[in-house]
Design a protein around this motif. Structure first.
Motif, PDB file in Angstrom:
ATOM      1  N   UNK A   1       0.879  -1.205   0.187  1.00 45.50           N
ATOM      2  CA  UNK A   1      -0.130   0.137  -0.102  1.00 45.50           C
ATOM      3  C   UNK A   1       1.228   1.178   0.048  1.00 45.50           C
ATOM      4  N   UNK A   2       0.092   2.181  -0.814  1.00 52.73           N
ATOM      5  CA  UNK A   2       0.891   3.579  -0.720  1.00 52.73           C
ATOM      6  C   UNK A   2       0.142   4.531   0.269  1.00 52.73           C
ATOM      7  N   UNK A   3       0.615   5.532  -0.063  1.00 57.96           N
ATOM      8  CA  UNK A   3      -0.141   6.766   0.277  1.00 57.96           C
ATOM      9  C   UNK A   3      -0.750   7.102  -0.791  1.00 57.96           C
ATOM     10  N   UNK A   4      -2.455   8.205  -0.537  1.00 55.47           N
ATOM     11  CA  UNK A   4      -2.270   9.041  -2.075  1.00 55.47           C
ATOM     12  C   UNK A   4      -2.020  10.816  -2.562  1.00 55.47           C
ATOM     13  N   UNK A   5      -0.816  11.375  -2.712  1.00 63.91           N
ATOM     14  CA  UNK A   5      -0.821  12.112  -2.634  1.00 63.91           C
ATOM     15  C   UNK A   5      -1.697  12.915  -2.749  1.00 63.91           C
ATOM     16  N   UNK A   6      -2.228  13.242  -1.901  1.00 72.48           N
ATOM     17  CA  UNK A   6      -3.424  13.984  -1.801  1.00 72.48           C
ATOM     18  C   UNK A   6      -3.044  15.965  -1.530  1.00 72.48           C
ATOM     19  N   UNK A   7      -2.022  15.839  -1.661  1.00 76.16           N
ATOM     20  CA  UNK A   7      -1.270  17.309  -0.824  1.00 76.16           C
ATOM     21  C   UNK A   7       0.116  17.598  -2.052  1.00 76.16           C
TER      22      UNK A   7
ATOM     23  N   UNK B   1     -12.596  18.606  -2.780  1.00 78.46           N
ATOM     24  CA  UNK B   1     -11.722  18.266  -3.756  1.00 78.46           C
ATOM     25  C   UNK B   1     -11.726  17.176  -4.024  1.00 78.46           C
ATOM     26  N   UNK B   2     -11.123  16.794  -5.645  1.00 79.08           N
ATOM     27  CA  UNK B   2     -11.060  15.205  -5.822  1.00 79.08           C
ATOM     28  C   UNK B   2     -10.867  14.704  -4.841  1.00 79.08           C
ATOM     29  N   UNK B   3     -11.682  13.035  -4.327  1.00 81.67           N
ATOM     30  CA  UNK B   3     -11.703  12.235  -3.368  1.00 81.67           C
ATOM     31  C   UNK B   3     -10.674  11.188  -4.005  1.00 81.67           C
ATOM     32  N   UNK B   4      -9.794  10.426  -2.649  1.00 83.82           N
ATOM     33  CA  UNK B   4      -9.098   9.347  -3.813  1.00 83.82           C
ATOM     34  C   UNK B   4      -9.571   7.885  -3.383  1.00 83.82           C
ATOM     35  N   UNK B   5     -10.852   7.955  -2.421  1.00 84.60           N
ATOM     36  CA  UNK B   5     -11.223   7.196  -1.824  1.00 84.60           C
ATOM     37  C   UNK B   5     -13.007   7.657  -1.588  1.00 84.60           C
ATOM     38  N   UNK B   6     -13.965   7.354  -2.611  1.00 89.01           N
ATOM     39  CA  UNK B   6     -15.406   7.466  -2.476  1.00 89.01           C
ATOM     40  C   UNK B   6     -15.996   7.008  -0.892  1.00 89.01           C
ATOM     41  N   UNK B   7     -16.211   7.999  -0.103  1.00 95.34           N
ATOM     42  CA  UNK B   7     -17.486   8.086   0.540  1.00 95.34           C
ATOM     43  C   UNK B   7     -18.269   7.435   0.524  1.00 95.34           C
TER      44      UNK B   7
ATOM     45  N   UNK C   1      -4.418  20.639   7.057  1.00 97.85           N
ATOM     46  CA  UNK C   1      -4.695  20.777   6.003  1.00 97.85           C
ATOM     47  C   UNK C   1      -6.587  19.820   5.294  1.00 97.85           C
ATOM     48  N   UNK C   2      -7.109  20.545   5.945  1.00 98.89           N
ATOM     49  CA  UNK C   2      -8.922  20.504   5.765  1.00 98.89           C
ATOM     50  C   UNK C   2      -8.937  21.652   4.360  1.00 98.89           C
ATOM     51  N   UNK C   3      -9.655  21.217   3.485  1.00 97.07           N
ATOM     52  CA  UNK C   3     -10.134  21.711   2.363  1.00 97.07           C
ATOM     53  C   UNK C   3     -10.871  23.741   2.559  1.00 97.07           C
ATOM     54  N   UNK C   4     -11.665  23.163   3.680  1.00 99.28           N
ATOM     55  CA  UNK C   4     -12.536  24.511   4.341  1.00 99.28           C
ATOM     56  C   UNK C   4     -11.595  25.118   4.616  1.00 99.28           C
ATOM     57  N   UNK C   5     -10.483  24.937   5.566  1.00 98.34           N
ATOM     58  CA  UNK C   5      -9.646  25.866   6.077  1.00 98.34           C
ATOM     59  C   UNK C   5      -9.026  26.351   5.745  1.00 98.34           C
ATOM     60  N   UNK C   6      -9.198  26.020   4.457  1.00 94.67           N
ATOM     61  CA  UNK C   6      -7.804  26.633   3.273  1.00 94.67           C
ATOM     62  C   UNK C   6      -8.842  27.651   2.695  1.00 94.67           C
ATOM     63  N   UNK C   7      -9.497  27.264   2.457  1.00 91.74           N
ATOM     64  CA  UNK C   7     -10.368  28.243   1.499  1.00 91.74           C
ATOM     65  C   UNK C   7     -10.883  29.660   2.374  1.00 91.74           C
ATOM     66  N   UNK C   8     -10.573  29.810   4.135  1.00 86.73           N
ATOM     67  CA  UNK C   8     -10.612  30.810   4.745  1.00 86.73           C
ATOM     68  C   UNK C   8     -12.322  30.367   6.010  1.00 86.73           C
ATOM     69  N   UNK C   9     -12.280  29.230   5.960  1.00 87.25           N
ATOM     70  CA  UNK C   9     -13.598  29.027   7.147  1.00 87.25           C
ATOM     71  C   UNK C   9     -12.721  29.583   8.838  1.00 87.25           C
ATOM     72  N   UNK C  10     -13.505  29.632   9.479  1.00 82.10           N
ATOM     73  CA  UNK C  10     -13.523  29.756  10.511  1.00 82.10           C
ATOM     74  C   UNK C  10     -14.384  29.656  11.676  1.00 82.10           C
ATOM     75  N   UNK C  11     -13.732  28.804  12.964  1.00 80.57           N
ATOM     76  CA  UNK C  11     -15.400  28.875  13.937  1.00 80.57           C
ATOM     77  C   UNK C  11     -16.225  30.017  13.649  1.00 80.57           C
ATOM     78  N   UNK C  12     -16.275  31.018  13.732  1.00 80.15           N
ATOM     79  CA  UNK C  12     -17.199  32.497  14.026  1.00 80.15           C
ATOM     80  C   UNK C  12     -18.286  31.641  12.538  1.00 80.15           C
ATOM     81  N   UNK C  13     -17.311  31.562  11.642  1.00 82.62           N
ATOM     82  CA  UNK C  13     -17.691  31.669  10.186  1.00 82.62           C
ATOM     83  C   UNK C  13     -19.328  30.591  10.096  1.00 82.62           C
ATOM     84  N   UNK C  14     -18.353  29.322  10.545  1.00 78.87           N
ATOM     85  CA  UNK C  14     -19.513  27.862  10.639  1.00 78.87           C
ATOM     86  C   UNK C  14     -20.899  28.366  11.209  1.00 78.87           C
TER      87      UNK C  14
END
Lengths: 134, 384
Positions: free
Chosen positions: A8-14, A42-48, B126-139
């Motif tokens: 197994x390899x990690x997904x390069x999501x960043x 953003x594009x998922x790597x594993x479908x939830x 790492x969270x995509x919403x954080x990267x787009x500027x979310x902060x807890x008060x905004x939620x």
């Protein structure tokens, strides 16, 4: 499971990705599960939904409606103020994005479309559809 | 008939919430832990397990605290569940007692937010919403915007949550803010994330709280009084890629449903509720999620004073997070201490008269695609 192929390899999501979020057609560059059809951004790597790992890059619709929004006055991420909203895309996906319009023009359920903009700290966002009312 | 392995809270303590820049994590929490042991009438050597909830304490926070008291040689478990970390630690202690792993458990909740120098709660980049500027008060601001759109409610209704909280907090010597405010003051305070203003957001701060839980067999043997954990429920949020009704956070609805079912009593039986009012809108949404009223009726419930002293149930007699501040990992345990004080008639000027049953509720976190990461609900009943 010691065959070279089964390790197994990690997904390069960043991994660095300079491709624009907005496609040439004005759509949103995301992903689509090849097994169940679920979209992701953003594009998922594993479908939830079905846990398939067969997810391809896909163009998602660039139109939707503004479920809710707020103008943020305190943030460690970007210079303030800026406006964020939850957008429900026409195919059912919801995403958080910058909203690039004065507050007076915004209402819940307002039709919006994807746009590239230097005014956005992320370089893209959603603007009201011209002539639209919620 | 109460089972021998049922868990009860029989002691608790907290420090005054506020900005304690000259205290370390153990400096904050050791006095609360010692206070809880003394309140329970037990010695350090009787503690069979320790659970410590925190979000920003770093490695081995629990051990750093209990070594100051000379507690060792027992399992110490550190728990992160964002704002629900302290309550999750209580949940684990209840389970440890019910499952027979120990008869006496010490639970600590602690966090020190002044280490970040102010501003919004640091989120995971790492969270995509954080990267787009979310902060807890905004939620919560976006939840409030939708609430105002869908309901017959105004920004004055949002502000009224702060007015009630600060009125209750004025009688709580452990609160960071012990002064009342008016609707006008709340709405005139500076904007944080529209429509939320500063006084509609819980203040940043430092704090610690601790409780001692005991098995029924041990409690009876000692004749100790306190409150029985009639339900202890922990849920995680369910990922949803599409539409989510922000006025109906599924995680709190589901947790409440399971808690009432486990306890065998319902929202109409409650005297005290300590709920997660990190922002004003949260209280209105949670009235409905916790079943204190039907969906759509929360504004009327507040306007009619039914969640204040003299009403159906007193919500946040402590003044809530809006008065105490919200030292993330500490808050869930502090809610339990507040409940204990009311159910043992020791809440002083803010005592809810003849309180028999209490609910504590705290959610945790903001991550993309979930209402919240975690939700913990406890139901307590005065021991006979």
């Amino acid at each position: 499971m010691t065959d070279q192929e089964s390790v197994l390899q990690p997904v390069p999501d960043t991994a660095a990705d300079d491709r624009p979020v907005v496609t040439e057609n004005g759509g949103l560059r995301g992903g689509r599960c090849q097994s169940c059809g679920a979209g992701s951004f953003p594009r998922a790597y594993i479908c939830p939904s079905c846990n398939s790992t067969e997810i391809h890059d896909a163009e998602l619709p660039g139109e939707g409606s503004l479920y809710t929004w707020t103008t943020v006055h305190i943030s460690p991420t970007f210079a303030t103020p800026y406006t964020l909203g939850y957008i429900d895309l026409s195919d059912g996906l919801r995403l958080l994005a910058q909203v690039l319009a004065p507050q007076e023009q915004l209402r819940c359920d307002l039709p919006v479309r994807l746009a590239t903009s230097d005014q956005s700290p992320t370089g893209w966002g959603f603007v009201p559809v011209e002539g639209a009312t919620a | 008939m109460i089972q021998d392995n049922a868990a009860s809270v029989i002691g608790g303590a907290m420090i005054k919430m506020g900005k304690h820049r000259e205290s370390s994590y153990s400096g904050l929490a050791a006095p609360a832990a010692l206070g809880a042991l003394r309140d329970a009438g037990i010695t350090k050597d009787e503690v069979g397990a320790v659970f410590c909830g925190h979000a920003f304490g770093g490695m081995l926070t629990g051990q750093r605290i209990v070594k100051e008291l000379g507690i060792g040689d027992v399992p110490v478990t550190n728990v992160d569940n964002a704002c629900s970390g302290g309550a999750t630690a209580v949940h684990l202690a209840v389970r440890a007692i019910e499952d027979g792993h120990c008869d006496i458990a010490l639970v600590i909740g602690v966090d020190k937010l002044t280490q970040f120098g102010g501003g919004t709660l640091p989120l995971v980049q790492e969270d995509p919403e954080v990267q787009n500027g979310i902060v807890m008060p905004a939620v919560y601001a976006m939840r409030a915007r939708r609430f105002l759109h869908e309901r017959d409610a105004t920004v004055e209704d949002l502000a009224a949550v702060s007015v009630k909280a600060r009125r209750h907090g004025a009688a709580n010597p452990y609160a960071q803010f012990q002064s009342e405010v008016t609707v006008e003051q709340v709405l005139d305070s500076r904007p944080i994330a529209d429509p939320l203003t500063l006084m509609q957001c819980c203040p940043t701060g430092d704090g610690a709280a601790a409780v001692v839980l005991m098995s029924e067999r041990e409690r009876k043997r000692r004749g100790a009084q306190g409150m029985r954990a009639a339900a202890s429920v922990l849920h995680s949020g369910q990922f949803e890629a599409g539409f989510r009704d922000m006025l109906r956070p599924e995680i709190s609805y589901h947790s409440a449903r399971d808690a009432y079912e486990a306890a065998g009593f319902g929202p109409e039986d409650l005297d005290v509720v300590e709920l997660h009012d990190a922002f004003t809108i949260a209280e209105l949404v949670y009235y409905e999620a916790l079943g204190l009223c039907e969906p759509g009726e929360s504004v009327g419930l507040l306007r009619d004073g039914r969640t204040a002293y003299g009403g159906d149930v007193v919500v946040n007699p402590s003044g809530g997070l809006l008065s105490k501040g919200h030292p993330v990992g500490a808050s869930g345990v502090a809610q339990v201490v507040e409940a204990l004080w009311h159910l043992t008639d020791r809440a002083g000027a803010r005592q809810v008269e003849n309180a028999q049953r209490a609910l504590t509720h705290v959610t945790g976190g903001g991550i993309a695609g979930l209402d919240h990461g975690a939700c913990t609900i406890h139901l307590f009943e005065r021991t006979a």
